[in-house]
Each structure stands twice: as structure tokens, then as C-alpha cells.
Write a protein that holds these residues in place. Structure first.
Motif, mmCIF file in Angstrom:
data_model
loop_
_atom_site.group_PDB
_atom_site.id
_atom_site.type_symbol
_atom_site.label_atom_id
_atom_site.label_comp_id
_atom_site.label_asym_id
_atom_site.label_seq_id
_atom_site.Cartn_x
_atom_site.Cartn_y
_atom_site.Cartn_z
ATOM 1 N N ILE A 16 0.834 -1.201 0.000
ATOM 2 C CA ILE A 16 0.000 0.000 0.000
ATOM 3 C C ILE A 16 0.870 1.253 0.000
ATOM 4 C CG2 ILE A 16 -1.658 1.341 1.361
ATOM 5 C CD1 ILE A 16 -2.824 -1.394 2.254
ATOM 6 N N GLY A 17 1.897 1.273 0.836
ATOM 7 C CA GLY A 17 2.809 2.421 0.877
ATOM 8 C C GLY A 17 3.500 2.651 -0.449
ATOM 9 N N GLY A 18 3.917 1.573 -1.102
ATOM 10 C CA GLY A 18 4.556 1.685 -2.407
ATOM 11 C C GLY A 18 3.621 2.263 -3.452
ATOM 12 N N TRP A 19 2.358 1.810 -3.445
ATOM 13 C CA TRP A 19 1.393 2.330 -4.405
ATOM 14 C C TRP A 19 1.082 3.794 -4.149
ATOM 15 C CZ3 TRP A 19 0.007 1.238 -9.037
ATOM 16 C CH2 TRP A 19 0.190 -0.052 -9.521
ATOM 17 N N VAL A 20 1.045 4.195 -2.897
ATOM 18 C CA VAL A 20 0.806 5.611 -2.593
ATOM 19 C C VAL A 20 1.957 6.462 -3.127
ATOM 20 C CG1 VAL A 20 0.671 7.292 -0.697
ATOM 21 C CG2 VAL A 20 -0.699 5.198 -0.615
ATOM 22 N N LEU A 21 3.186 6.018 -2.898
ATOM 23 C CA LEU A 21 4.345 6.774 -3.392
ATOM 24 C C LEU A 21 4.381 6.831 -4.916
ATOM 25 C CD1 LEU A 21 7.138 5.586 -0.942
ATOM 26 C CD2 LEU A 21 6.009 7.812 -1.015
ATOM 27 N N VAL A 22 4.115 5.717 -5.568
ATOM 28 C CA VAL A 22 4.124 5.692 -7.032
ATOM 29 C C VAL A 22 3.013 6.584 -7.583
ATOM 30 C CG1 VAL A 22 3.710 4.215 -9.038
ATOM 31 C CG2 VAL A 22 5.276 3.478 -7.264
ATOM 32 N N ALA A 23 1.842 6.559 -6.952
ATOM 33 C CA ALA A 23 0.742 7.416 -7.408
ATOM 34 C C ALA A 23 1.091 8.892 -7.238
ATOM 35 C CB ALA A 23 -0.533 7.073 -6.637
ATOM 36 N N LEU A 24 1.752 9.241 -6.134
ATOM 37 C CA LEU A 24 2.162 10.632 -5.935
ATOM 38 C C LEU A 24 3.182 11.074 -6.981
ATOM 39 C CD1 LEU A 24 2.450 10.916 -2.047
ATOM 40 C CD2 LEU A 24 0.809 12.072 -3.539
ATOM 41 N N VAL A 25 4.136 10.222 -7.268
ATOM 42 C CA VAL A 25 5.132 10.547 -8.300
ATOM 43 C C VAL A 25 4.435 10.728 -9.645
ATOM 44 C CG1 VAL A 25 7.066 9.585 -9.637
ATOM 45 C CG2 VAL A 25 7.101 9.487 -7.137
ATOM 46 N N TRP A 26 3.501 9.834 -9.960
ATOM 47 C CA TRP A 26 2.772 9.923 -11.224
ATOM 48 C C TRP A 26 1.979 11.225 -11.298
ATOM 49 C CZ3 TRP A 26 -2.654 9.355 -12.288
ATOM 50 C CH2 TRP A 26 -2.948 9.241 -13.648
ATOM 51 N N LEU A 27 1.296 11.579 -10.217
ATOM 52 C CA LEU A 27 0.509 12.809 -10.218
ATOM 53 C C LEU A 27 1.387 14.057 -10.312
ATOM 54 C CD1 LEU A 27 -2.166 11.961 -7.503
ATOM 55 C CD2 LEU A 27 -2.562 12.330 -9.944
ATOM 56 N N ILE A 28 2.468 14.102 -9.561
ATOM 57 C CA ILE A 28 3.332 15.287 -9.549
ATOM 58 C C ILE A 28 4.002 15.484 -10.904
ATOM 59 C CG2 ILE A 28 5.461 16.252 -8.580
ATOM 60 C CD1 ILE A 28 4.560 14.953 -5.879
ATOM 61 N N PHE A 29 4.658 14.426 -11.404
ATOM 62 C CA PHE A 29 5.364 14.582 -12.678
ATOM 63 C C PHE A 29 4.405 14.705 -13.849
ATOM 64 C CE2 PHE A 29 8.878 13.039 -10.096
ATOM 65 C CZ PHE A 29 9.876 13.905 -10.499
ATOM 66 N N GLY A 30 3.245 14.055 -13.769
ATOM 67 C CA GLY A 30 2.232 14.217 -14.813
ATOM 68 C C GLY A 30 1.722 15.640 -14.857
ATOM 69 N N PHE A 31 1.510 16.224 -13.684
ATOM 70 C CA PHE A 31 1.047 17.615 -13.619
ATOM 71 C C PHE A 31 2.118 18.568 -14.140
ATOM 72 C CE2 PHE A 31 0.865 21.644 -11.283
ATOM 73 C CZ PHE A 31 -0.382 22.091 -11.700
ATOM 74 N N LEU A 32 3.356 18.353 -13.719
ATOM 75 C CA LEU A 32 4.426 19.251 -14.149
ATOM 76 C C LEU A 32 4.654 19.190 -15.659
ATOM 77 C CD1 LEU A 32 7.005 18.766 -11.261
ATOM 78 C CD2 LEU A 32 5.566 20.764 -11.698
ATOM 79 N N SER A 33 4.527 18.009 -16.225
ATOM 80 C CA SER A 33 4.743 17.884 -17.668
ATOM 81 C C SER A 33 3.456 18.077 -18.468
ATOM 82 C CB SER A 33 5.331 16.509 -17.993
ATOM 83 O OG SER A 33 4.366 15.505 -17.770
ATOM 84 N N GLN A 34 2.312 18.170 -17.771
ATOM 85 C CA GLN A 34 1.003 18.279 -18.413
ATOM 86 C C GLN A 34 0.739 17.104 -19.348
ATOM 87 O OE1 GLN A 34 -1.389 20.655 -17.664
ATOM 88 N NE2 GLN A 34 0.071 21.066 -16.023
ATOM 89 N N ASN A 35 1.295 15.936 -18.984
ATOM 90 C CA ASN A 35 1.128 14.744 -19.808
ATOM 91 C C ASN A 35 1.090 13.528 -18.888
ATOM 92 O OD1 ASN A 35 1.065 12.813 -21.770
ATOM 93 N ND2 ASN A 35 3.194 13.089 -22.420
ATOM 94 N N TYR A 36 -0.110 13.223 -18.371
ATOM 95 C CA TYR A 36 -0.241 12.075 -17.472
ATOM 96 C C TYR A 36 -0.013 10.749 -18.196
ATOM 97 C CZ TYR A 36 -2.122 15.271 -13.997
ATOM 98 O OH TYR A 36 -2.265 16.286 -13.099
#
Length: 72
Positions: A16-36
Motif C-alpha cells: 500500500i505504501g509503495g502504491w501511494v508513493l508511485v501514485a504521488l510521483v505519477w501525479l506530480i510529474f504528470g502535472f508538471l509535464s502536463q502529460n499524465y
């Protein structure tokens, strides 16, 4: 609570902790690049690793518990 339950709960908490971290990385970098969609391979690779690691480490935990004589 026996050792078996503690070990398995740590495994679940790690997943669960791993999935939370991966989801946060995906959301942050997806937002910054505007390409999820560009970061979907990250989610797919982690999903595959989760399944593979459950087979690898889950079996190891079961064998370890069986050899120690622990019962449910």
C-alpha cells in the motif's frame, strides 16, 4: 498476535505504501509535464513488479513460516 500475522501485515503495508508513493510521483510529474499518459509506463511497471514480488517474497515468507513451525 503471532509472528505470521505481523509479517503479512508488514507485506500489505509495504504494498500500500509503495502504491501511494508511485501514485504521488505519477501525479506530480504528470502535472508538471502536463502529460499524465507519458507516465503510464511507470504505473504499469510497478503493477507488474507488485505481482512478481508477491510471488517471490510471498513464497519466501510462507516457507520461512513453515520451517519455523508457526501455525495459524
Amino acid at each position: 498476535m503471532g509472528t505470521h500475522e505481523v509479517t503479512k501485515s508488514h507485506l500489505v503495508a509495504g504494498i500500500i505504501g509503495g502504491w501511494v508513493l508511485v501514485a504521488l510521483v505519477w501525479l506530480i510529474f504528470g502535472f508538471l509535464s502536463q502529460n499524465y499518459a507519458g507516465y503510464l509506463p511507470l504505473l504499469i511497471a510497478y503493477a507488474i513488479w507488485t505481482v512478481v514480488s508477491l510471488f517471490i517474497f510471498g513464497r519466501g515468507l510462507d516457507k520461512e513460516m513453515a520451517s519455523s513451525g508457526e501455525t495459524h
